[in-house]
Scaffold this motif. Sequence first.
Motif, PDB file in Angstrom:
ATOM      1  N   UNK A 154      11.973  -6.775  -0.991  1.00  0.00           N
ATOM      2  CA  UNK A 154      11.094  -6.058  -0.070  1.00  0.00           C
ATOM      3  C   UNK A 154      11.964  -5.190   0.954  1.00  0.00           C
ATOM      4  N   UNK A 155      13.131  -5.631   1.276  1.00  0.00           N
ATOM      5  CA  UNK A 155      13.869  -4.921   2.182  1.00  0.00           C
ATOM      6  C   UNK A 155      14.194  -3.630   1.537  1.00  0.00           C
ATOM      7  N   UNK A 156      14.979  -3.656   0.351  1.00  0.00           N
ATOM      8  CA  UNK A 156      15.299  -2.768  -0.327  1.00  0.00           C
ATOM      9  C   UNK A 156      14.289  -1.704  -0.540  1.00  0.00           C
ATOM     10  N   UNK A 157      12.873  -2.007  -1.172  1.00  0.00           N
ATOM     11  CA  UNK A 157      11.754  -1.276  -1.476  1.00  0.00           C
ATOM     12  C   UNK A 157      11.347  -0.449  -0.300  1.00  0.00           C
ATOM     13  N   UNK A 158      11.484  -1.386   0.869  1.00  0.00           N
ATOM     14  CA  UNK A 158      10.769  -0.590   2.137  1.00  0.00           C
ATOM     15  C   UNK A 158      11.727   0.420   2.487  1.00  0.00           C
ATOM     16  N   UNK A 159      13.014   0.175   2.476  1.00  0.00           N
ATOM     17  CA  UNK A 159      14.161   0.968   3.030  1.00  0.00           C
ATOM     18  C   UNK A 159      13.885   2.450   2.230  1.00  0.00           C
ATOM     19  N   UNK A 160      13.417   2.449   1.055  1.00  0.00           N
ATOM     20  CA  UNK A 160      13.351   3.888   0.393  1.00  0.00           C
ATOM     21  C   UNK A 160      12.094   4.267   0.530  1.00  0.00           C
ATOM     22  N   UNK A 161      11.036   3.679   1.154  1.00  0.00           N
ATOM     23  CA  UNK A 161       9.848   4.169   1.352  1.00  0.00           C
ATOM     24  C   UNK A 161       8.352   3.481   0.712  1.00  0.00           C
ATOM     25  N   UNK A 187       0.915  -1.225   0.002  1.00  0.00           N
ATOM     26  CA  UNK A 187      -0.005   0.093   0.221  1.00  0.00           C
ATOM     27  C   UNK A 187       0.678   1.317   0.043  1.00  0.00           C
ATOM     28  N   UNK A 188       0.263   2.631  -0.242  1.00  0.00           N
ATOM     29  CA  UNK A 188       1.135   3.491  -0.343  1.00  0.00           C
ATOM     30  C   UNK A 188       1.657   3.741   1.099  1.00  0.00           C
ATOM     31  N   UNK A 189       2.957   4.454   1.171  1.00  0.00           N
ATOM     32  CA  UNK A 189       3.884   4.581   2.507  1.00  0.00           C
ATOM     33  C   UNK A 189       3.783   6.171   2.373  1.00  0.00           C
ATOM     34  N   UNK A 190       5.199   6.321   1.823  1.00  0.00           N
ATOM     35  CA  UNK A 190       5.639   7.749   1.861  1.00  0.00           C
ATOM     36  C   UNK A 190       6.399   8.098   0.329  1.00  0.00           C
ATOM     37  N   UNK A 191       6.751   9.302   0.076  1.00  0.00           N
ATOM     38  CA  UNK A 191       7.522   9.491  -1.082  1.00  0.00           C
ATOM     39  C   UNK A 191       8.740   8.678  -1.020  1.00  0.00           C
ATOM     40  N   UNK A 192       8.980   8.235  -2.300  1.00  0.00           N
ATOM     41  CA  UNK A 192      10.507   7.237  -2.290  1.00  0.00           C
ATOM     42  C   UNK A 192      11.678   8.179  -2.489  1.00  0.00           C
ATOM     43  N   UNK A 193      12.656   8.106  -1.380  1.00  0.00           N
ATOM     44  CA  UNK A 193      13.527   8.993  -1.512  1.00  0.00           C
ATOM     45  C   UNK A 193      14.925   8.218  -1.088  1.00  0.00           C
ATOM     46  N   UNK A 194      16.029   8.599  -1.484  1.00  0.00           N
ATOM     47  CA  UNK A 194      17.482   8.014  -1.024  1.00  0.00           C
ATOM     48  C   UNK A 194      18.134   7.375  -2.327  1.00  0.00           C
ATOM     49  N   UNK A 195      19.213   6.879  -1.989  1.00  0.00           N
ATOM     50  CA  UNK A 195      20.022   5.995  -2.914  1.00  0.00           C
ATOM     51  C   UNK A 195      20.147   4.762  -2.762  1.00  0.00           C
ATOM     52  N   UNK A 196      20.069   4.040  -3.810  1.00  0.00           N
ATOM     53  CA  UNK A 196      20.149   2.430  -3.805  1.00  0.00           C
ATOM     54  C   UNK A 196      21.087   1.777  -5.006  1.00  0.00           C
ATOM     55  N   UNK A 197      21.484   0.686  -4.642  1.00  0.00           N
ATOM     56  CA  UNK A 197      22.112  -0.214  -5.725  1.00  0.00           C
ATOM     57  C   UNK A 197      21.440  -1.419  -5.919  1.00  0.00           C
ATOM     58  N   UNK A 198      20.881  -1.661  -6.844  1.00  0.00           N
ATOM     59  CA  UNK A 198      19.898  -2.858  -7.310  1.00  0.00           C
ATOM     60  C   UNK A 198      20.896  -3.931  -7.441  1.00  0.00           C
TER      61      UNK A 198
END
Length: 444
Positions: A431-438, A12-23
């Motif tokens: 799931x972990x990476x997606x949750x970490x950025x919002x 479900x929607x949470x918050x704006x997606x922000x941050x840096x990540x390496x897939x």
Amino acid sequence: MSEQVNASWIASPDRPLRGELRVPGDKSVSHRAVMLGALAEGTSRVHGFLEGEDTRATARAFEAMGVRIDTPNASERIVHGVGLHGLRAPGIELDCGNAGTGMRLLSGLLAGQSFDSELIGDASLSRRPMRRVIDPLSMMGARIEAGPGGLPPLRIHGNNPLQGIEYKTPIASAQVKSAVLLAGLYARGETAVLEPHPTRDYTERMLAAFGWPIEFAPGRARLSGGHVLRAGEVEVPADFSSAAFFLVAASLVPGSELRLQAVGMNPRRTGLLAALRLMGADIREEPASGGRHGGGAGGEPVADLVVRHAPLHGIEVPEALVPDMIDEFPALFVAAACARGRTVVRGAAELRVKESDRIATMAAGLKALGVEIGETPDGAVIEGGRIGGGRVDSHGDHRIAMSFAVAAQLAGDEVIVDDVANVSTSFPGFVELASAIGMGLQAG
Ligand code: S3P
């Protein structure tokens, strides 16, 4: 994995997606690095290896054929090459899991061996067409038996002299091209592949980097048998196809801004960037940050992608882009469903024979969330608008599951995504990476 087969997500929607990540590392490059490393003289190091189920299945197949592969850490492999003629009979069926790339490329390579082998796969792979590789390999002299309808399992007979051919692929397929080229390593004379539209050229680039003489240009490749592969270092870039979910999600969710580090930018993979830009997306390319990058054997262009929210509108997806974004249509369908106006996809019939029938699976899921979408034999017409909550079935298709996790970030209510275990084939830790950025996403 069997106990997880019916695993679900609640999104479900949470918050704006922000941050840096390496897939994680690129799946196509990781498969090929293990294959060529195994057939090379000497020891190859693979950095940024995708620790996914698909690529692990390929590594296990080579271990079963006598190749030692060390795992100093999750994203690194040391492959102790046995040389072109050093593989030994596996004595067991080689299980490619969910991986079409694994099975099709292996079929070419195994056609040139002195022993018999059998390739099997999971339920999804067992429904995928193999005639497309059996036909050209048979023209080269290979003897391959498939199940009814040309489906797996594949029984490949060894000790057949192969002869080079010039093959015009009837469909744009890097897997078919690669199977023929890998058989060509073992063939007498020249092997050439000509394509109706250029496809990803990782096999060609990596063969060249491992010292095999090969001529290639977009849409064609030519090599001859009888040379030697020399071990090397492979830097695997982050997988554009995994980055794609975040490019779409951050474009759609208001207030988002993400930096995706060191993403592989092979032009045969980045069609989605062009399509999203046509839809109004704000995505910048910057020099790659964040440690090791592509380069070395297999050398691939990489860039950081900085994506900011922007209102998207529907487009007619140019057919010329289709092969360059063939794995990104589930994500594109979600972008289209949330865009203003109509999006039309044509010339993408190959989507029907991917890990699932991606046109039918996406249409069923989007309809369940209240989206107006019409299927055509080779595409879809999608009316952008609001997305509701509901329950969708990913049919065990990793990219469908992740696309609906993205769609849920715009949904009016909770979305349950069923049958998500196969996400680990290409994107462990999603799931972990997606949750970490919002992103609002949890195992259900
Ligand atoms: C791949 C090629 C593509 C792509 C697949 C990986 C590869 O398939 O869809 O995910 O690694 O060569 P086709 O070549 O069948 O289009």
